[in-house]
Write a protein that holds these residues in place. Sequence first.
Motif, PDB file in Angstrom:
ATOM      1  N   VAL A   8     -15.022 -53.467 -28.544  1.00  0.00           N
ATOM      2  CA  VAL A   8     -14.675 -52.078 -28.881  1.00  0.00           C
ATOM      3  C   VAL A   8     -13.438 -51.662 -28.092  1.00  0.00           C
ATOM      4  N   GLY A  10     -10.447 -48.702 -27.398  1.00  0.00           N
ATOM      5  CA  GLY A  10     -10.165 -47.267 -27.498  1.00  0.00           C
ATOM      6  C   GLY A  10      -8.666 -47.058 -27.424  1.00  0.00           C
ATOM      7  N   ASN A  11      -8.102 -46.512 -28.485  1.00  0.00           N
ATOM      8  CA  ASN A  11      -6.658 -46.272 -28.537  1.00  0.00           C
ATOM      9  C   ASN A  11      -6.413 -44.778 -28.329  1.00  0.00           C
ATOM     10  N   PHE A  12      -5.947 -44.420 -27.123  1.00  0.00           N
ATOM     11  CA  PHE A  12      -5.747 -42.994 -26.827  1.00  0.00           C
ATOM     12  C   PHE A  12      -4.503 -42.447 -27.544  1.00  0.00           C
ATOM     13  N   VAL A  39     -15.099 -54.251 -23.765  1.00  0.00           N
ATOM     14  CA  VAL A  39     -14.525 -52.912 -23.940  1.00  0.00           C
ATOM     15  C   VAL A  39     -13.109 -52.893 -23.360  1.00  0.00           C
ATOM     16  N   VAL A  41      -9.610 -50.273 -23.144  1.00  0.00           N
ATOM     17  CA  VAL A  41      -9.024 -48.966 -23.482  1.00  0.00           C
ATOM     18  C   VAL A  41      -7.500 -49.012 -23.331  1.00  0.00           C
ATOM     19  N   ASN A 217     -16.823 -43.099 -35.576  1.00  0.00           N
ATOM     20  CA  ASN A 217     -17.407 -42.185 -34.583  1.00  0.00           C
ATOM     21  C   ASN A 217     -18.828 -42.642 -34.263  1.00  0.00           C
ATOM     22  N   VAL A 235     -10.972 -47.716 -31.996  1.00  0.00           N
ATOM     23  CA  VAL A 235     -11.322 -46.304 -32.129  1.00  0.00           C
ATOM     24  C   VAL A 235     -10.167 -45.454 -31.616  1.00  0.00           C
ATOM     25  N   SER A 239     -12.206 -42.095 -29.138  1.00  0.00           N
ATOM     26  CA  SER A 239     -12.171 -42.758 -27.823  1.00  0.00           C
ATOM     27  C   SER A 239     -11.829 -41.758 -26.709  1.00  0.00           C
ATOM     28  N   PHE A 244     -17.594 -41.972 -27.249  1.00  0.00           N
ATOM     29  CA  PHE A 244     -17.082 -43.355 -27.251  1.00  0.00           C
ATOM     30  C   PHE A 244     -18.135 -44.299 -26.664  1.00  0.00           C
ATOM     31  N   VAL A 248     -19.646 -47.862 -28.144  1.00  0.00           N
ATOM     32  CA  VAL A 248     -19.779 -49.139 -27.413  1.00  0.00           C
ATOM     33  C   VAL A 248     -21.227 -49.622 -27.469  1.00  0.00           C
TER      34      VAL A 248
END
Length: 252
Positions: A8, A10-12, A39, A41, A217, A235, A239, A244, A248
């Motif tokens: 997973v 996370g794309n901020f 995970v 990010v 989501n 995400v 994220s 988030f 995960v």
Amino acid sequence: MSSRKFFVGGNFKMNGTIKSIKAIVDNLNQASLDSNVEVVVAPPALYLLLVRDNLKPEIEVAAQNVYDKPNGAFTGEISTHQLSDSNITWTILGHSERRTLLGESDAVVSSKTKYALDNGLGVIWCCGESLDQREAGQTVSVVTGQLASLKEALGTDAAAWAKVVVAYEPIWAIGTGKVATTEQAQEVHAAIRSWLSEKVSPAVAEATRILYGGSVNEKNCKDLAKEPDIDGFLVGGASLKPGFVDIVNCHL
Ligand code: PEP
């Protein structure tokens, strides 16, 4: 059950401030995360070190982009060496926002991907079709065309492909709240895996994680995660939120 480790990301994107990013980091540090999930990010470049220095080490950190030259007169760019030097082990490449807004071609994305892999980074490599292309029945040909460009750069080198995570992100689903149905996503993921099997190798196809991205989501992730060829998520908007953690932990 596949042997591929669920992933997973996370794309901020271009979101956050020192304060809000510290709050995300604190929330992740305190969360109990499924240890069977990798995970990663990806904060904005300015905050990469803030995140790396404060986030628990089991969560990896990615840049959102990297350049394909070692150093020099490339204003505004960041090198693979600078990322490695800062303990940043991944980069996203080929995100549709960079392809469409910043004009990154398949050739540019493939060149950057090869360079990043050669220089020790893992790559979350993004592909996906626009709404017009989907409506014209071109989804699989668009995605396999993007893959073909990547294969031109990587060949069938299993060691290189092992550090690539493919993110299938239909452009019409990104940031729109319009998630692909489980059937739509599984169909394209299966097509990607079969393309990898035929054009690269069955072993690479079996080992490669294929993520779905586009309005994932904490509510829709569980059903998507049940599909046999969905090995995780990339995400965006979600994220930045506490939910988030539930994405995960979607298998728990
Ligand atoms: C993304 O930008 O990679 C993405 C999937 O965004 P969102 O989850 O907000 O649709």
